[in-house]
Scaffold this motif. Structure first.
Motif, mmCIF file in Angstrom:
data_model
loop_
_atom_site.group_PDB
_atom_site.id
_atom_site.type_symbol
_atom_site.label_atom_id
_atom_site.label_comp_id
_atom_site.label_asym_id
_atom_site.label_seq_id
_atom_site.Cartn_x
_atom_site.Cartn_y
_atom_site.Cartn_z
ATOM 1 N N TYR A 1 25.953 38.199 42.062
ATOM 2 C CA TYR A 1 27.005 39.139 42.427
ATOM 3 C C TYR A 1 27.235 39.155 43.934
ATOM 4 O O TYR A 1 28.371 39.237 44.390
ATOM 5 N N ARG A 2 26.182 39.028 44.700
ATOM 6 C CA ARG A 2 26.341 39.030 46.154
ATOM 7 C C ARG A 2 27.107 37.803 46.641
ATOM 8 O O ARG A 2 27.973 37.905 47.513
ATOM 9 N N TYR A 3 26.812 36.639 46.077
ATOM 10 C CA TYR A 3 27.561 35.443 46.465
ATOM 11 C C TYR A 3 28.975 35.470 45.912
ATOM 12 O O TYR A 3 29.923 34.994 46.557
ATOM 13 N N LEU A 4 29.147 36.036 44.736
ATOM 14 C CA LEU A 4 30.472 36.125 44.135
ATOM 15 C C LEU A 4 31.401 36.979 44.989
ATOM 16 O O LEU A 4 32.534 36.585 45.298
ATOM 17 N N THR A 5 30.927 38.163 45.379
ATOM 18 C CA THR A 5 31.777 39.063 46.163
ATOM 19 C C THR A 5 32.072 38.481 47.546
ATOM 20 O O THR A 5 33.189 38.624 48.055
ATOM 21 N N THR A 6 31.097 37.817 48.138
ATOM 22 C CA THR A 6 31.327 37.213 49.452
ATOM 23 C C THR A 6 32.356 36.091 49.358
ATOM 24 O O THR A 6 33.246 35.966 50.218
ATOM 25 N N THR A 7 32.246 35.279 48.315
ATOM 26 C CA THR A 7 33.202 34.184 48.132
ATOM 27 C C THR A 7 34.616 34.726 47.969
ATOM 28 O O THR A 7 35.571 34.229 48.594
ATOM 29 N N VAL A 8 34.763 35.745 47.121
ATOM 30 C CA VAL A 8 36.084 36.317 46.875
ATOM 31 C C VAL A 8 36.667 36.922 48.149
ATOM 32 O O VAL A 8 37.864 36.825 48.415
ATOM 33 N N LYS A 9 35.818 37.531 48.945
ATOM 34 C CA LYS A 9 36.294 38.198 50.155
ATOM 35 C C LYS A 9 36.782 37.212 51.206
ATOM 36 O O LYS A 9 37.757 37.485 51.926
ATOM 37 N N TRP A 10 36.135 36.047 51.301
ATOM 38 C CA TRP A 10 36.419 35.149 52.415
ATOM 39 C C TRP A 10 37.055 33.820 52.009
ATOM 40 O O TRP A 10 37.273 32.958 52.858
ATOM 41 N N THR A 11 37.360 33.642 50.743
ATOM 42 C CA THR A 11 37.920 32.370 50.278
ATOM 43 C C THR A 11 39.240 32.601 49.554
ATOM 44 O O THR A 11 39.363 33.548 48.774
ATOM 45 N N SER A 12 40.217 31.733 49.797
ATOM 46 C CA SER A 12 41.489 31.833 49.094
ATOM 47 C C SER A 12 41.270 31.688 47.597
ATOM 48 O O SER A 12 40.529 30.796 47.149
ATOM 49 N N ASP A 13 41.910 32.556 46.804
ATOM 50 C CA ASP A 13 41.691 32.504 45.360
ATOM 51 C C ASP A 13 42.211 31.203 44.747
ATOM 52 O O ASP A 13 41.812 30.828 43.643
ATOM 53 N N GLU A 14 43.063 30.475 45.470
ATOM 54 C CA GLU A 14 43.538 29.191 44.974
ATOM 55 C C GLU A 14 42.401 28.171 44.877
ATOM 56 O O GLU A 14 42.474 27.221 44.093
ATOM 57 N N ALA A 15 41.348 28.385 45.679
ATOM 58 C CA ALA A 15 40.237 27.432 45.717
ATOM 59 C C ALA A 15 39.359 27.513 44.480
ATOM 60 O O ALA A 15 38.625 26.571 44.183
ATOM 61 N N TYR A 16 39.431 28.638 43.743
ATOM 62 C CA TYR A 16 38.528 28.795 42.599
ATOM 63 C C TYR A 16 39.225 29.327 41.345
ATOM 64 O O TYR A 16 38.566 29.789 40.424
ATOM 65 N N THR A 17 40.548 29.227 41.300
ATOM 66 C CA THR A 17 41.302 29.685 40.136
ATOM 67 C C THR A 17 41.905 28.486 39.409
ATOM 68 O O THR A 17 42.592 27.661 40.014
#
Length: 325
Positions: free
Chosen positions: A34-50
């Motif tokens: 959860y900690r890595y998930l929230t950090t990724t979502v906060k600082w990475t464009s959602d296009e990179a993982y959608t």
């Protein structure tokens, strides 16, 4: 757990990676992920993982970014996933859902007014471990040969059990429940930069002048994931009350207070659902297969994960050299 008050009571010290290299760590997987998930979502464009179908798998980026810290320091992570949610935690789960729904409403409002920074911050707070995240995380871990354990109930309780029975060397969690569940030692700050912390159960109860039951009583007076604390009782007051009045019941009687389901909660911490497991710690990651799974099969942007995969490969080479030197 919700009881961060234990931070003021627990015996915690910084520990250099050199002191713990070669250790096997039972990691509270939901907490870590959860900690890595929230950090990724906060600082990475959602296009990179959608995906093209709109499925969000930011967890795949988070896993690839988080695992190298273990491998580079010759630590073997055993990822322990939560099982069934106990009825005693139903209120906590409902409260988290309500907070997530409020954050989702605020995020939508931030997007409408064009506040991208605030929207990203709130998007991170609305994350939950969806079925897709659960399934893809497990598959990626399998490809990287990271051992997985399915807990019968609380993941932290299973981690604590594995540490107390010698199946692993340490529990691993950013929270404090492992202390109450009986883990002799817990590594914290495994999702942060720098060296970790080591939380020591024996040193904690020795410094406080309590036994483990007394520590559980103190935590319950302050409040846990399974109960609200007693109004006006902080950690120091709780320790004093348990010592003065003998146990939880004496402390509650002295204040004219009560904790619903106190017997069940106390017993849950003292003897939680957990199971004996065998763990194969001869880890040999298949980085090529993992990279194909993340990038080719799930369409995650290659530049978001390539350095993580490179670090895993480099760590395996270095660990092999160290073991033969």
């Amino acid at each position: 757990m919700g009881n961060a008050d234990l931070r003021d009571l627990a015996a915690i010290r910084d520990v250099a990676f050199e002191e713990i290299e070669g250790s096997v760590v039972a990691v509270d997987a939901h907490n870590w992920l959860y900690r890595y998930l929230t950090t990724t979502v906060k600082w990475t464009s959602d296009e990179a993982y959608t995906t093209a179908d709109g499925v969000e798998v930011a967890n795949l980026i988070g896993v690839v970014q988080g695992l190298p810290k273990f491998f580079e320091h010759d630590l073997i992570p055993v990822m322990v996933f939560d099982g069934a949610v106990t009825d005693l935690k139903a209120d906590e789960v409902a409260d988290r859902r309500e907070k997530r729904e409020r954050a989702e409403a605020k995020r939508a409002a931030a997007e409408e007014r064009g506040d991208a920074v605030e929207a990203a911050r709130l998007e991170a707070r609305t994350q939950r471990l969806t079925d897709a995240i659960q399934e893809t995380t497990r598959e990626l871990l399998r490809l990287l040969d990271v051992p997985i354990v399915e807990a019968p109930a609380e993941g932290e309780a299973q981690c604590a059990h594995m540490a107390s029975t010698g199946t692993v060397d340490h529990a691993g969690s950013e929270d404090y429940d492992t202390l109450l569940f009986g883990a002799p030692t817990t590594l914290r700050q495994l999702t942060s930069k720098g060296d970790p912390e080591l939380m020591d159960l024996a040193a904690t109860i020795d410094e406080l002048g309590l036994d483990r039951r007394g520590l559980i009583d103190v935590a319950m007076l302050c409040g846990t994931d399974f109960n609200e604390g007693v109004h006006g009782v902080g950690p120091k007051t709780a320790v004093k009350a348990v010592k003065e009045h003998g146990d939880l019941w004496g402390a509650l009687d002295a204040r004219g207070a009560e904790i619903p389901n106190a017997d069940e909660i106390r017993e849950l911490f003292a003897d939680p659902p957990a199971t004996d497991v065998d763990v194969d710690v001869d880890v040999n990651p298949d980085v090529a297969a993992a990279r194909a799974y993340v990038v080719d099969e799930w369409g995650v942007a290659a530049d978001e994960v390539e350095r993580g995969f490179e670090r895993i490969e480099e760590s395996q080479v270095q660990t092999g050299l160290d073991r033969w030197s």
